[in-house]
Design an enzyme around this catalytic site. Structure first.
Site, PDB file in Angstrom:
ATOM      1  N   THR A   1     -11.767 -56.125 -84.313  1.00 26.54           N
ATOM      2  CA  THR A   1     -11.868 -54.942 -85.170  1.00 26.54           C
ATOM      3  C   THR A   1     -10.640 -54.734 -86.049  1.00 26.54           C
ATOM      4  OG1 THR A   1     -11.085 -53.605 -83.311  1.00 26.54           O
ATOM      5  CG2 THR A   1     -13.461 -53.755 -83.633  1.00 26.54           C
ATOM      6  N   ARG A   2      -9.481 -55.186 -85.604  1.00 21.25           N
ATOM      7  CA  ARG A   2      -8.262 -54.985 -86.400  1.00 21.25           C
ATOM      8  C   ARG A   2      -8.228 -55.839 -87.662  1.00 21.25           C
ATOM      9  NH1 ARG A   2      -3.384 -55.508 -82.240  1.00 21.25           N
ATOM     10  NH2 ARG A   2      -4.949 -56.452 -80.866  1.00 21.25           N
TER      11      ARG A   2
END
Length: 326
Positions: free
Chosen positions: A15-16
């Site tokens: 997700t980052r």
């Protein structure tokens, strides 16, 4: 002759990265990071490679094709859970299983080969690839007993203040006796701050059963860089690009200005070729011997015969290619 298997962990969402592309498919020097790893494993003559997929698994399967097998982790419940998903394919095998995350493209074949040899030489049930970064924050710490043997690995979020001071850390890369691995995975629980099944818990389980646990310290900390965001991706690109340039120069290629030259991972260049400034060589480009490439050239999947000069080419213009000496 030892049978060697590999499990590549590639199910996470990443997700980052803030991307529609699965994290492990982001390229480093022209090749998806997970493919750097599977290529290394193939070159090490691994008997079977299982890639654990989950998030957008179809995209990863399309990229890697039939060269590996797949296990699916539908719900991300931790690294031990991910490895357990490969049990149907590997659970009954005898031999050694190497486990590696799909976001560590800077690892080298040399280091993986040394890890496997160290594992066999120590007759260990499990072997951890460790490293000594200047700042160990965020990594699982290697806890050793009074005799210096590995006792367990403690994750950063579960570590005491004293344990956080330990500099030796887990890279997330392991070797295990395959059958002992899958037996121990049955005992891993999620009694931790994240309620996840941690693969490092296998180390403590095996150690408590009096099995030998060894550790091999990585010489180059850069190899252990895991990529979680675009900043780390950029750092990995820089490190790998420097390696690629140095390898070509050691093999007899002159690179006039390394700062403005970009060469992707699968490019081949013959000896006594000169690469002029502002040159980009990408994809499956093949350059012959005694050539001059550049300045201002961008080649993608292009074959150049021996003793040719190519200059002043962009993707929107025709190649200016002439025999040397003309």
């Amino acid at each position: 002759m030892h049978s060697t298997y590999a499990v590549v962990l590639a199910a996470g969402k990443g997700t980052r990265m803030k991307s529609d592309l699965p994290k492990v498919l982001h390229p480093v020097c022209g090749k998806p990071m997970v493919e750097h790893i599977t290529d290394h494993l193939k070159n090490l003559n691994t008997n079977e490679i299982v890639t654990v997929v989950g998030h957008k698994k179809e995209m990863i399967q399309e990229q890697l094709g039939q060269s590996v097998k797949y296990a699916v982790q539908e719900e991300q419940l931790g690294t031990a859970h991910a490895v357990k998903m490969s049990e149907e394919l590997l659970g009954d095998k005898e031999g050694t299983t190497l486990i590696i995350t799909g976001d560590t493209p800077l690892i080298t074949e040399k280091t993986l080969d040394y890890l496997l040899k160290h594992h066999h030489q120590t007759n260990a049930a499990g072997t951890i690839l460790t490293m000594l970064p200047e700042d160990p924050s965020g990594y699982g710490r290697i806890v050793r007993n009074a005799s210096g043997n590995v006792k367990r690995i403690v994750e950063q979020k579960d570590a005491t203040e004293d344990e956080k001071e330990i500099q030796e850390v887990n890279t997330g890369i392991f070797c295990f006796d395959n059958q002992l691995l899958f037996s121990a995975l049955q005992e891993v629980d999620s009694n931790n701050n994240q309620s996840e099944y941690y693969l490092p818990d296998v180390i403590e389980i095996l150690q408590n059963k009096q099995h030998t646990i060894s550790a091999s310290v990585m010489e180059d900390v850069d190899e252990g860089l895991g990529i979680n965001d675009r900043i780390q991706l950029s750092k990995a690109e820089q490190i790998m690009q420097q390696r690629i340039l140095e390898t070509h120069m050691k093999n007899g290629v002159t690179i006039v200005d390394p700062k403005t030259t970009f060469i992707e991972a699968d490019v081949v260049i013959g000896r006594d070729t000169t690469i002029e400034p502002r040159t980009h060589l990408r994809g499956q480009t093949r350059i012959g011997k005694h050539c001059v490439i550049g300045p201002d050239v961008d080649l993608l999947d292009y074959d150049v015969k021996d003793q040719m000069k190519i200059h002043n080419f962009s993707m929107t213009n025709d190649v200016c290619s002439i025999p040397l000496g003309s």
